[in-house]
Design a protein around this motif. Structure first.
Motif, PDB file in Angstrom:
ATOM      1  N   VAL A   1       1.734  36.955  41.952  1.00 24.68           N
ATOM      2  CA  VAL A   1       1.095  35.720  41.487  1.00 24.68           C
ATOM      3  C   VAL A   1      -0.321  35.705  42.060  1.00 24.68           C
ATOM      4  O   VAL A   1      -0.508  35.542  43.266  1.00 24.68           O
ATOM      5  N   ALA A   2      -1.308  35.888  41.195  1.00 30.18           N
ATOM      6  CA  ALA A   2      -2.706  35.897  41.612  1.00 30.18           C
ATOM      7  C   ALA A   2      -3.325  34.522  41.395  1.00 30.18           C
ATOM      8  O   ALA A   2      -2.800  33.689  40.652  1.00 30.18           O
ATOM      9  N   GLY A   3      -4.472  34.319  42.027  1.00 29.72           N
ATOM     10  CA  GLY A   3      -5.087  33.000  42.014  1.00 29.72           C
ATOM     11  C   GLY A   3      -5.529  32.516  40.654  1.00 29.72           C
ATOM     12  O   GLY A   3      -5.586  31.307  40.409  1.00 29.72           O
ATOM     13  N   ASP A   4      -5.841  33.447  39.745  1.00 32.92           N
ATOM     14  CA  ASP A   4      -6.284  33.046  38.414  1.00 32.92           C
ATOM     15  C   ASP A   4      -5.146  33.097  37.393  1.00 32.92           C
ATOM     16  O   ASP A   4      -5.402  33.019  36.185  1.00 32.92           O
ATOM     17  N   GLU A   5      -3.909  33.193  37.876  1.00 34.35           N
ATOM     18  CA  GLU A   5      -2.755  33.241  36.970  1.00 34.35           C
ATOM     19  C   GLU A   5      -1.911  31.971  37.018  1.00 34.35           C
ATOM     20  O   GLU A   5      -0.875  31.900  36.365  1.00 34.35           O
ATOM     21  N   VAL A   6      -2.328  31.000  37.805  1.00 31.09           N
ATOM     22  CA  VAL A   6      -1.632  29.711  37.887  1.00 31.09           C
ATOM     23  C   VAL A   6      -2.654  28.596  37.708  1.00 31.09           C
ATOM     24  O   VAL A   6      -3.836  28.767  37.988  1.00 31.09           O
ATOM     25  N   ASP A   7      -2.183  27.448  37.233  1.00 31.65           N
ATOM     26  CA  ASP A   7      -3.086  26.328  36.969  1.00 31.65           C
ATOM     27  C   ASP A   7      -3.601  25.681  38.252  1.00 31.65           C
ATOM     28  O   ASP A   7      -4.678  25.085  38.269  1.00 31.65           O
TER      29      ASP A   7
ATOM     30  N   ALA B   1       6.234  32.038  42.174  1.00 28.69           N
ATOM     31  CA  ALA B   1       6.730  33.307  42.711  1.00 28.69           C
ATOM     32  C   ALA B   1       8.245  33.283  42.897  1.00 28.69           C
ATOM     33  O   ALA B   1       8.942  34.252  42.561  1.00 28.69           O
ATOM     34  N   ALA B   2       8.764  32.174  43.421  1.00 28.71           N
ATOM     35  CA  ALA B   2      10.217  32.071  43.601  1.00 28.71           C
ATOM     36  C   ALA B   2      10.928  32.191  42.261  1.00 28.71           C
ATOM     37  O   ALA B   2      11.944  32.901  42.133  1.00 28.71           O
ATOM     38  N   ARG B   3      10.409  31.509  41.250  1.00 24.47           N
ATOM     39  CA  ARG B   3      11.031  31.580  39.926  1.00 24.47           C
ATOM     40  C   ARG B   3      11.005  33.003  39.377  1.00 24.47           C
ATOM     41  O   ARG B   3      11.988  33.476  38.796  1.00 24.47           O
TER      42      ARG B   3
ATOM     43  N   VAL C   1      11.119  35.795  40.935  1.00 29.17           N
ATOM     44  CA  VAL C   1      12.089  36.690  41.580  1.00 29.17           C
ATOM     45  C   VAL C   1      13.511  36.141  41.468  1.00 29.17           C
ATOM     46  O   VAL C   1      14.431  36.674  42.083  1.00 29.17           O
ATOM     47  N   GLY C   2      13.688  35.075  40.697  1.00 30.26           N
ATOM     48  CA  GLY C   2      15.019  34.541  40.432  1.00 30.26           C
ATOM     49  C   GLY C   2      15.638  33.785  41.585  1.00 30.26           C
ATOM     50  O   GLY C   2      16.859  33.804  41.763  1.00 30.26           O
ATOM     51  N   ALA C   3      14.806  33.090  42.362  1.00 31.88           N
ATOM     52  CA  ALA C   3      15.315  32.382  43.529  1.00 31.88           C
ATOM     53  C   ALA C   3      14.790  30.952  43.551  1.00 31.88           C
ATOM     54  O   ALA C   3      13.803  30.617  42.885  1.00 31.88           O
ATOM     55  N   GLU C   4      15.454  30.106  44.328  1.00 34.29           N
ATOM     56  CA  GLU C   4      14.933  28.784  44.630  1.00 34.29           C
ATOM     57  C   GLU C   4      13.981  28.908  45.813  1.00 34.29           C
ATOM     58  O   GLU C   4      14.235  29.679  46.747  1.00 34.29           O
ATOM     59  N   ALA C   5      12.904  28.153  45.777  1.00 34.44           N
ATOM     60  CA  ALA C   5      11.918  28.242  46.856  1.00 34.44           C
ATOM     61  C   ALA C   5      12.545  27.955  48.213  1.00 34.44           C
ATOM     62  O   ALA C   5      12.170  28.560  49.218  1.00 34.44           O
ATOM     63  N   ARG C   6      13.516  27.042  48.262  1.00 33.43           N
ATOM     64  CA  ARG C   6      14.136  26.690  49.545  1.00 33.43           C
ATOM     65  C   ARG C   6      14.915  27.859  50.141  1.00 33.43           C
ATOM     66  O   ARG C   6      15.234  27.853  51.337  1.00 33.43           O
ATOM     67  N   ASP C   7      15.224  28.867  49.333  1.00 37.85           N
ATOM     68  CA  ASP C   7      15.952  30.039  49.814  1.00 37.85           C
ATOM     69  C   ASP C   7      15.009  31.199  50.152  1.00 37.85           C
ATOM     70  O   ASP C   7      15.479  32.298  50.472  1.00 37.85           O
ATOM     71  N   CYS C   8      13.709  30.955  50.063  1.00 37.91           N
ATOM     72  CA  CYS C   8      12.717  32.012  50.290  1.00 37.91           C
ATOM     73  C   CYS C   8      11.969  31.794  51.599  1.00 37.91           C
ATOM     74  O   CYS C   8      11.740  30.662  52.021  1.00 37.91           O
TER      75      CYS C   8
END
Length: 212
Positions: free
Chosen positions: A130-136, A148-150, A152-159
Motif C-alpha cells: 500500500v503506497a501513499g498515492d494508492e489510498v485516498d 493493508a489488513a484487508r 492480506v485477508g485479516a482484520e486489523a485488530r489481528d495484525c
C-alpha cells in the motif's frame, strides 16, 4: 504483519534527508533541522508545506508540483544506488516468510519510488503493498493500515504494525492494530505501543504474543 518502509525496514530516511537538503539548496536556502524532523513520517504534501514554510517560499500548487517533481527524481536516483537495511529487518522478514505469515508493506512514499526501493527490499517478500498515492487518505489516517489488513485477508485488530514515526503509529493505532514501535531518527512516545530498540530484539514468537 504490516511493515512501514522508510526508517523501519530500510535506512532510507537518510536518502530523503539528502534529497530534501539538496532541494532546499536548489531553492537557494538552507533547510532547518527542526523542519527536517517535522517531516519524518509525513505525506508528500505535508512535507512540502513544511519545507516551503521553513524556506519562506510561497506554497502554491505550481510551487509544490515543482518541488515534488525535483525531489522525487533525486530520491529515485539515490534509491537506485541501493539503500541499507535497518538492523535485523532482513532476517525478520525471512523468518516471517518461512513461517508463512502474510506480510504487507504500508508506506506514505509514492508507488514509483516504492518500486525502486523494492529492488533492495524484495517485492516477493510481501503479499501486498500500500503506497501513499494508492489510498485516498495517508498516515496518520487509519486507511493505509485498514487497506493493508484487508489485502492480506485479516482484520486489523489481528495484525501487528511495525513503525518508526509518530504519524505511522497514529495511523496503525487508529486502524486497531497492535503496534511495535522501533525508533530510527526520532524518539517515540511509548504510550499504547510496544517499544523495541531494534528489530534485532524481535522474532516471530515475540510478534505473535503482541496479538495473542
Amino acid at each position: 504483519m504490516l511493515f512501514d518502509m522508510d526508517g523501519t525496514l530500510v535506512d532510507s530516511e537518510k536518502v530523503w534527508e539528502v534529497g530534501l537538503t539538496e532541494l532546499a539548496a536548489h531553492h537557494g536556502r538552507p533547510l532547518s533541522a527542526q523542519a527536517r524532523r517535522d517531516m519524518i513520517g509525513t505525506n508528500m504534501a505535508d512535507s512540502m508545506r513544511i519545507l516551503h514554510a521553513d524556506l519562506g517560499l510561497p506554497f502554491t500548487r505550481e510551487a509544490m508540483d515543482h518541488s515534488v517533481g525535483w525531489l522525487e527524481q533525486r530520491v529515485k536516483e539515490l534509491l537506485r544506488a541501493g539503500v541499507p537495511w535497518r538492523p535485523g529487518a532482513r532476517e525478520l522478514l525471512a523468518a516471517l516468510r518461512a513461517e508463512g505469515v502474510p506480510l504487507a508493506l504500508v508506506t506514505a512514499t509514492h508507488r514509483h519510488l516504492v518500486d525502486v526501493a523494492l529492488l533492495t527490499i524484495g517485492a516477493d517478500n510481501f503479499d501486498a503493498v500500500v503506497a501513499g498515492d494508492e489510498v485516498d487518505e495517508t498516515k496518520p489516517h487509519p486507511m493505509p493500515y485498514l487497506t493493508a489488513a484487508r489485502l492480506v485477508g485479516a482484520e486489523a485488530r489481528d495484525c501487528v504494525a511495525v513503525e518508526d514515526s509518530p504519524n505511522g503509529i497514529r495511523s496503525a493505532r487508529a486502524a486497531g492494530c497492535a503496534v511495535l514501535a522501533v525508533p530510527c531518527e526520532i524518539e517515540l512516545d511509548p504510550e499504547g505501543v510496544t517499544l523495541a530498540g531494534s528489530l534485532l530484539d524481535v522474532d516471530v514468537d515475540y510478534l505473535r504474543k503482541l496479538v495473542a
